[in-house]
Write an enzyme that holds these catalytic residues in place. Structure first.
Site, mmCIF file in Angstrom:
data_model
loop_
_atom_site.group_PDB
_atom_site.id
_atom_site.type_symbol
_atom_site.label_atom_id
_atom_site.label_comp_id
_atom_site.label_asym_id
_atom_site.label_seq_id
_atom_site.Cartn_x
_atom_site.Cartn_y
_atom_site.Cartn_z
ATOM 1 N N GLU A 8 0.826 -1.212 0.000
ATOM 2 C CA GLU A 8 0.000 0.000 0.000
ATOM 3 C C GLU A 8 0.863 1.266 0.000
ATOM 4 O O GLU A 8 0.431 2.325 -0.408
ATOM 5 C CB GLU A 8 -0.891 -0.056 1.251
ATOM 6 C CG GLU A 8 -2.263 0.557 1.156
ATOM 7 C CD GLU A 8 -2.926 0.471 -0.216
ATOM 8 O OE1 GLU A 8 -3.314 1.537 -0.712
ATOM 9 O OE2 GLU A 8 -3.055 -0.636 -0.780
ATOM 10 N N ARG A 57 20.104 4.654 -21.967
ATOM 11 C CA ARG A 57 20.281 4.837 -23.419
ATOM 12 C C ARG A 57 20.795 6.232 -23.760
ATOM 13 O O ARG A 57 21.262 6.468 -24.862
ATOM 14 C CB ARG A 57 18.983 4.511 -24.174
ATOM 15 C CG ARG A 57 17.853 5.465 -23.922
ATOM 16 C CD ARG A 57 16.553 4.969 -24.536
ATOM 17 N NE ARG A 57 16.528 5.064 -25.994
ATOM 18 C CZ ARG A 57 16.355 6.205 -26.658
ATOM 19 N NH1 ARG A 57 16.215 7.339 -26.010
ATOM 20 N NH2 ARG A 57 16.331 6.222 -27.987
ATOM 21 N N ASP A 78 14.866 11.598 -31.086
ATOM 22 C CA ASP A 78 13.783 10.837 -30.452
ATOM 23 C C ASP A 78 12.549 11.688 -30.294
ATOM 24 O O ASP A 78 12.653 12.895 -30.100
ATOM 25 C CB ASP A 78 14.156 10.449 -29.007
ATOM 26 C CG ASP A 78 15.209 9.387 -28.949
ATOM 27 O OD1 ASP A 78 15.430 8.726 -29.962
ATOM 28 O OD2 ASP A 78 15.800 9.241 -27.865
#
Ligand code: ADE
Length: 253
Positions: free
Chosen positions: A115, A153, A168
């Protein structure tokens, strides 16, 4: 870069971190990654890492002692290492945050589970809290893997071409346009002529416009903060006009 990951479920990381680019990054010595099982810092004979919440309510809460002991043992206190808790209450992860994190030599990721985590852990050892999206996962492990992937990356030398990530989606503030490879015709669908033309300037212009078109269609919110040239803005105006014409509307009509 060195990354320490604190988790109750280290085995979850085996696949994603030992394949493909993350595997290569480690083999090349660009990334060293250590997984720490929080349970190793429990002190009772049942290795208890969670307990019921004070004040009642459902679910279990991660106990503070093992997590704080683990982080204090592993992360140097004087080295400005970001200690990041993955949780749905964190700031939303973006490409910008991935860039900022990639500038660190060392980061630590703490995976919450159940939780939640005792708030005193956050006060004592956590320096940042990150969420990967407005939804709730069963734990922070998958979120940690996503952050490792997006950050690693970006490390110099990890992707093949040095500037491979510069175009990108999100790096330019826009979505990327479509990509094509051989064959030139597939199931009746041709590759756009311009990409076969060898004309670099035209190809660059086509790519920019394809990226603007896709962003306009799918994520117009990004256009509010993207860096746009005069030509970009003129092209966006033509897209807006196309939309208006398709709906049979006239500006102001
Ligand atoms: N843990 C549970 N849900 C999460 C989310 N959306 N992001 C990061 N950690 C989480």
């Amino acid at each position: 870069m060195h990354i320490d990951i604190f988790t109750l479920f280290p085995d979850m990381f085996t696949g994603p971190l030992t394949e493909s680019i993350l595997k290569r990054a480690q083999e090349m010595g660009k990334l060293s990654l250590r997984l720490h099982d929080i349970r190793s810092w429990t002190v009772d004979k049942h290795n208890t890492a969670d307990d019921t919440p004070y004040g009642g309510g459902g679910g279990m809460i991660m106990k503070p002692e093992p997590i704080v002991a683990a982080v204090e043992d592993i992360v140097p206190q004087d080295a400005d290492v970001p200690v990041i808790l993955l949780s749905p209450q964190g700031r939303l992860f973006t490409q910008d945050i991935a860039y900022q994190l990639s500038q660190n030599e060392h980061i630590a990721l703490v995976c919450g589970h159940y939780e939640g985590i005792d708030e005193r852990v956050i006060e004592l050892v956590i320096t940042d809290e990150i969420s990967i999206g407005d939804y709730v996962l069963t734990g922070g492990e998958l979120a940690a893997m996503i952050i490792v992937d997006a950050v690693v990356r970006l490390l110099p030398g990890v992707l093949g071409a040095p500037d491979a990530h510069c175009y990108d989606s999100h790096s330019t503030g826009l979505l990327e346009g479509p990509h094509y490879t051989r064959p030139p015709m597939f199931h009746g669908l041709p590759v756009p002529d311009v990409l076969l033309s060898g004309h670099e300037a035209n190809i660059e212009k086509w790519r920019r416009q394809a990226s603007l078109r896709r962003t306009w269609q799918r994520r117009p919110d990004l256009l509010l903060t993207a860096e746009l040239s005069k030509d970009d803005k003129a092209f966006l105006l033509t897209l807006a006009q196309e939309d208006i014409e398709q709906r049979g509307m006239r500006p102001g009509g």
